[in-house]
Motif scaffolding. Structure first.
Motif, PDB file in Angstrom:
ATOM      1  N   GLN A   1       0.846  -1.195   0.000  1.00 54.77           N
ATOM      2  CA  GLN A   1       0.000   0.000   0.000  1.00 54.77           C
ATOM      3  C   GLN A   1       0.879   1.242   0.000  1.00 54.77           C
ATOM      4  OE1 GLN A   1      -2.477   0.809   3.500  1.00 54.77           O
ATOM      5  NE2 GLN A   1      -4.034   1.722   2.176  1.00 54.77           N
TER       6      GLN A   1
ATOM      7  N   GLU B   1       3.740   0.180   2.495  1.00 54.17           N
ATOM      8  CA  GLU B   1       3.712  -0.784   3.595  1.00 54.17           C
ATOM      9  C   GLU B   1       3.406  -2.158   3.009  1.00 54.17           C
ATOM     10  OE1 GLU B   1       0.979   0.039   6.826  1.00 54.17           O
ATOM     11  OE2 GLU B   1       1.611  -1.751   7.938  1.00 54.17           O
TER      12      GLU B   1
ATOM     13  N   LEU C   1       0.627  -8.693   4.781  1.00 52.88           N
ATOM     14  CA  LEU C   1       0.438 -10.116   4.483  1.00 52.88           C
ATOM     15  C   LEU C   1      -0.947 -10.400   3.930  1.00 52.88           C
ATOM     16  CD1 LEU C   1       2.088 -12.038   7.472  1.00 52.88           C
ATOM     17  CD2 LEU C   1       2.321 -12.656   5.052  1.00 52.88           C
ATOM     18  N   ARG C   2      -1.001 -11.255   2.933  1.00 57.15           N
ATOM     19  CA  ARG C   2      -2.273 -11.707   2.383  1.00 57.15           C
ATOM     20  C   ARG C   2      -2.252 -13.221   2.233  1.00 57.15           C
ATOM     21  NH1 ARG C   2      -3.537  -7.660   3.998  1.00 57.15           N
ATOM     22  NH2 ARG C   2      -4.588  -5.882   3.052  1.00 57.15           N
TER      23      ARG C   2
ATOM     24  N   PRO D   1      -5.052 -10.861   8.106  1.00 53.41           N
ATOM     25  CA  PRO D   1      -3.899 -10.957   9.014  1.00 53.41           C
ATOM     26  C   PRO D   1      -4.295 -10.661  10.463  1.00 53.41           C
ATOM     27  CG  PRO D   1      -3.647  -9.089   7.511  1.00 53.41           C
ATOM     28  CD  PRO D   1      -4.823  -9.882   7.039  1.00 53.41           C
TER      29      PRO D   1
ATOM     30  N   ASN E   1       5.845  -4.744   9.041  1.00 52.21           N
ATOM     31  CA  ASN E   1       5.299  -4.905  10.390  1.00 52.21           C
ATOM     32  C   ASN E   1       6.073  -5.983  11.142  1.00 52.21           C
ATOM     33  OD1 ASN E   1       2.725  -3.171  10.456  1.00 52.21           O
ATOM     34  ND2 ASN E   1       2.559  -4.287   8.513  1.00 52.21           N
TER      35      ASN E   1
ATOM     36  N   ASP F   1       3.520   1.985  15.392  1.00 50.59           N
ATOM     37  CA  ASP F   1       2.256   1.729  14.696  1.00 50.59           C
ATOM     38  C   ASP F   1       1.076   1.818  15.665  1.00 50.59           C
ATOM     39  OD1 ASP F   1       0.565   1.006  12.630  1.00 50.59           O
ATOM     40  OD2 ASP F   1       1.561  -0.906  12.201  1.00 50.59           O
ATOM     41  N   ASP F   2      -0.091   2.109  15.114  1.00 52.75           N
ATOM     42  CA  ASP F   2      -1.347   2.158  15.885  1.00 52.75           C
ATOM     43  C   ASP F   2      -1.212   3.088  17.089  1.00 52.75           C
ATOM     44  OD1 ASP F   2      -2.023   0.224  14.070  1.00 52.75           O
ATOM     45  OD2 ASP F   2      -2.047  -1.438  15.484  1.00 52.75           O
TER      46      ASP F   2
ATOM     47  N   ILE G   1      -5.788   4.398  12.947  1.00 54.42           N
ATOM     48  CA  ILE G   1      -6.919   4.531  12.033  1.00 54.42           C
ATOM     49  C   ILE G   1      -8.210   4.992  12.729  1.00 54.42           C
ATOM     50  CG2 ILE G   1      -7.511   2.074  12.292  1.00 54.42           C
ATOM     51  CD1 ILE G   1      -7.935   1.970   9.262  1.00 54.42           C
TER      52      ILE G   1
ATOM     53  N   GLU H   1      -2.998   6.927   9.424  1.00 51.98           N
ATOM     54  CA  GLU H   1      -3.452   5.666   8.834  1.00 51.98           C
ATOM     55  C   GLU H   1      -4.936   5.747   8.489  1.00 51.98           C
ATOM     56  OE1 GLU H   1      -2.305   2.934  12.439  1.00 51.98           O
ATOM     57  OE2 GLU H   1      -1.745   1.948  10.573  1.00 51.98           O
TER      58      GLU H   1
ATOM     59  N   GLU I   1      -9.509   7.883   4.175  1.00 57.13           N
ATOM     60  CA  GLU I   1     -10.409   7.387   3.125  1.00 57.13           C
ATOM     61  C   GLU I   1     -11.004   8.497   2.277  1.00 57.13           C
ATOM     62  OE1 GLU I   1     -13.289   4.715   4.822  1.00 57.13           O
ATOM     63  OE2 GLU I   1     -11.754   3.214   5.322  1.00 57.13           O
TER      64      GLU I   1
ATOM     65  N   GLY J   1      -3.933   5.313   3.053  1.00 61.49           N
ATOM     66  CA  GLY J   1      -5.354   4.981   3.138  1.00 61.49           C
ATOM     67  C   GLY J   1      -5.973   4.811   1.771  1.00 61.49           C
ATOM     68  N   TYR J   2      -7.209   4.342   1.773  1.00 59.01           N
ATOM     69  CA  TYR J   2      -7.896   4.031   0.514  1.00 59.01           C
ATOM     70  C   TYR J   2      -8.026   5.256  -0.385  1.00 59.01           C
ATOM     71  CZ  TYR J   2      -9.249  -0.278   2.983  1.00 59.01           C
ATOM     72  OH  TYR J   2      -9.249  -1.459   3.677  1.00 59.01           O
TER      73      TYR J   2
HETATM   74  P1  C2E Z   1      -1.508  -2.184  10.377  1.00 57.32           P
HETATM   75  O1  C2E Z   1      -0.054  -2.465  10.353  1.00 57.32           O
HETATM   76  O2  C2E Z   1      -1.982  -1.059  11.220  1.00 57.32           O
HETATM   77  O3  C2E Z   1      -1.918  -2.002   8.858  1.00 57.32           O
HETATM   78  C1  C2E Z   1      -2.891  -1.107   8.396  1.00 57.32           C
HETATM   79  C2  C2E Z   1      -4.191  -1.811   8.111  1.00 57.32           C
HETATM   80  O4  C2E Z   1      -5.160  -0.853   7.697  1.00 57.32           O
HETATM   81  C3  C2E Z   1      -4.097  -2.837   6.976  1.00 57.32           C
HETATM   82  O5  C2E Z   1      -5.027  -3.883   7.277  1.00 57.32           O
HETATM   83  C4  C2E Z   1      -4.616  -2.032   5.772  1.00 57.32           C
HETATM   84  O6  C2E Z   1      -5.123  -2.848   4.740  1.00 57.32           O
HETATM   85  C5  C2E Z   1      -5.701  -1.230   6.430  1.00 57.32           C
HETATM   86  N1  C2E Z   1      -6.024   0.003   5.726  1.00 57.32           N
HETATM   87  C6  C2E Z   1      -5.211   0.797   5.000  1.00 57.32           C
HETATM   88  N2  C2E Z   1      -5.859   1.888   4.549  1.00 57.32           N
HETATM   89  C7  C2E Z   1      -7.126   1.781   5.003  1.00 57.32           C
HETATM   90  C8  C2E Z   1      -8.296   2.603   4.866  1.00 57.32           C
HETATM   91  O7  C2E Z   1      -8.301   3.671   4.235  1.00 57.32           O
HETATM   92  N3  C2E Z   1      -9.430   2.165   5.485  1.00 57.32           N
HETATM   93  C9  C2E Z   1      -9.469   1.001   6.200  1.00 57.32           C
HETATM   94  N4  C2E Z   1     -10.632   0.639   6.759  1.00 57.32           N
HETATM   95  N5  C2E Z   1      -8.387   0.204   6.344  1.00 57.32           N
HETATM   96  C10 C2E Z   1      -7.230   0.588   5.760  1.00 57.32           C
HETATM   97  P2  C2E Z   1      -4.638  -5.421   7.040  1.00 57.32           P
HETATM   98  O8  C2E Z   1      -3.824  -5.544   5.795  1.00 57.32           O
HETATM   99  O9  C2E Z   1      -5.899  -6.195   7.163  1.00 57.32           O
HETATM  100  O10 C2E Z   1      -3.701  -5.726   8.265  1.00 57.32           O
HETATM  101  C11 C2E Z   1      -4.193  -5.698   9.579  1.00 57.32           C
HETATM  102  C12 C2E Z   1      -3.077  -5.784  10.579  1.00 57.32           C
HETATM  103  O11 C2E Z   1      -2.438  -7.055  10.493  1.00 57.32           O
HETATM  104  C13 C2E Z   1      -1.954  -4.774  10.351  1.00 57.32           C
HETATM  105  O12 C2E Z   1      -2.329  -3.504  10.868  1.00 57.32           O
HETATM  106  C14 C2E Z   1      -0.832  -5.414  11.108  1.00 57.32           C
HETATM  107  O13 C2E Z   1      -0.961  -5.167  12.485  1.00 57.32           O
HETATM  108  C15 C2E Z   1      -1.092  -6.892  10.853  1.00 57.32           C
HETATM  109  N6  C2E Z   1      -0.194  -7.337   9.758  1.00 57.32           N
HETATM  110  C16 C2E Z   1      -0.376  -7.314   8.413  1.00 57.32           C
HETATM  111  N7  C2E Z   1       0.710  -7.800   7.771  1.00 57.32           N
HETATM  112  C17 C2E Z   1       1.615  -8.136   8.735  1.00 57.32           C
HETATM  113  C18 C2E Z   1       2.939  -8.676   8.735  1.00 57.32           C
HETATM  114  O14 C2E Z   1       3.567  -8.918   7.687  1.00 57.32           O
HETATM  115  N8  C2E Z   1       3.532  -8.899   9.963  1.00 57.32           N
HETATM  116  C19 C2E Z   1       2.890  -8.599  11.139  1.00 57.32           C
HETATM  117  N9  C2E Z   1       3.529  -8.828  12.299  1.00 57.32           N
HETATM  118  N10 C2E Z   1       1.650  -8.068  11.182  1.00 57.32           N
HETATM  119  C20 C2E Z   1       1.032  -7.846  10.002  1.00 57.32           C
END
Ligand code: C2E
Ligand code: MG
Ligand code: MG
Ligand code: MG
Length: 282
Positions: free
Chosen positions: A45, A59, A62-63, A74, A119, A181-182, A205, A238, A241, A259-260
């Motif tokens: 992204q 960023e 993972l998918r 994830p 991450n 993060d967060d 977010i 983060e 939208e 963001g989106y």
């Molecule tokens: P994160 O690191 O805070 O990643 C941001 C999340 O917000 C991602 O969700 C992304 O797809 C989502 N996002 C981005 N822009 C927007 C937006 O405009 N609106 C909304 N509603 N969501 C948005 P995702 O990909 O589902 O990942 C969720 C969490 O899973 C991540 O939060 C992170 O904590 C974890 N994660 C994902 N990939 C990895 C990885 O490779 N390793 C680790 N340890 N954690 C991961």
């Protein structure tokens, strides 16, 4: 009737717990197969400079599309990997794959400027060899750690803040970029924030999404930006939208956004086509 419905409610609750446990076991088993079978993917992204309106990095996220379970988030499978002792292996895979992709884009004549955000989970930070482990992967791919931005959540750092201070110090000294993060959800104190050797804060977010409808969230976002600036940290919002959120953040002096509104996470090939520029030919 009351007793019956209460009993029924209890049984339903038990059944739900049972299903949850069974589901987690299935997830763990299938995740192991996906990891061994090379079925996991990274999506990318874009991250934007709010002032200049240009891409400054991405960023990696993972998918996992399982043939039986479908797409699993994830947010659902990372905790399972952490619980089942798979997180270090999974984390290694993520960084190795990100390195491979950076080199592949370059080999295909696409220039990735800026940093690739990765991450890193709390479990990975607990490994006493975490710095050598991450550095080793990057060096093996002949890349500089400066091309990466490691994202550690505020709450994972606050599990053992004294250790987090040291790990961040070492990762920073090794050359990695560091983001919290967060931010805003993990209860860190100002004194820790000052001691964490981070470069950047990512505003969670939840605050960004409500900042134009809830005055408290607007205040929190404003305060985080002011505080970050006074500590010499960059800010990334983060989950942006909408254009009006981007405009408000820009007015507040937020540095970067994701963001989106700017771009969704996409597969590597799509990312390359949309967001990377051809390298100048020699
Ligand atoms: P994160 O690191 O805070 O990643 C941001 C999340 O917000 C991602 O969700 C992304 O797809 C989502 N996002 C981005 N822009 C927007 C937006 O405009 N609106 C909304 N509603 N969501 C948005 P995702 O990909 O589902 O990942 C969720 C969490 O899973 C991540 O939060 C992170 O904590 C974890 N994660 C994902 N990939 C990895 C990885 O490779 N390793 C680790 N340890 N954690 C991961
Ligand atoms: Mg992140
Ligand atoms: Mg986040
Ligand atoms: Mg998050």
């Amino acid at each position: 009737y009351q007793a019956k419905s209460a009993g029924g409610g209890y049984r339903l609750y038990q059944a739900a717990m049972g299903t949850d446990l069974a589901k987690r076991l299935t997830l763990a088993k299938r995740l192991r197969q996906a990891l061994d079978g090379g079925k996991l993917q990274l999506y990318y992204q874009p991250q934007f400079d709010l002032g200049r309106g240009c891409v400054i990095g991405a960023e990696a996220l993972l998918r996992w599309n399982d043939p039986e379970l479908g797409w699993v988030s994830p947010a659902e499978f990372i905790p399972v990997a952490e619980e089942r002792g798979m997180m270090n292996e999974l984390g290694d895979w993520v960084l190795r794959e990100a390195c491979r992709q950076l080199n592949a884009w370059e080999a295909a004549g696409m220039r990735f400027e800026g940093r690739l955000a990765i991450n890193v989970s709390a479990i990975q930070m607990e490994d006493p060899g975490v710095v050598d482990r991450l550095l080793g992967i990057v060096q093996q791919a002949r890349l500089s750690p400066a091309r990466f931005d490691l994202e550690l959540t505020e709450s994972s750092m606050m599990r053992d803040p004294e250790r987090a201070v040291q790990v961040l110090e070492s990762l920073g000294a090794a050359g990695f970029g560091l983001s919290i993060d967060d931010f805003g959800t993990g209860y860190s104190s100002l004194s820790y924030l000052k001691r964490f050797a981070a470069d950047q804060i990512k505003i969670d977010i939840s605050f960004v999404q409500n900042m134009l409808v809830d005055v408290n969230d607007h205040t929190i976002v404003t305060t985080i930006i002011v505080m970050a600036r006074s500590l010499g940290l960059k800010t990334t919002a983060e989950g942006v939208e909408h254009e009006d959120q981007a405009a408000a953040l820009r007015a507040l002096g937020c540095d970067n956004a994701q963001g989106y509104h700017f771009g969704r996470p996409v597969a590597a090939q799509v990312f390359g086509e949309h967001w990377l520029t051809p390298s100048p030919t020699a």
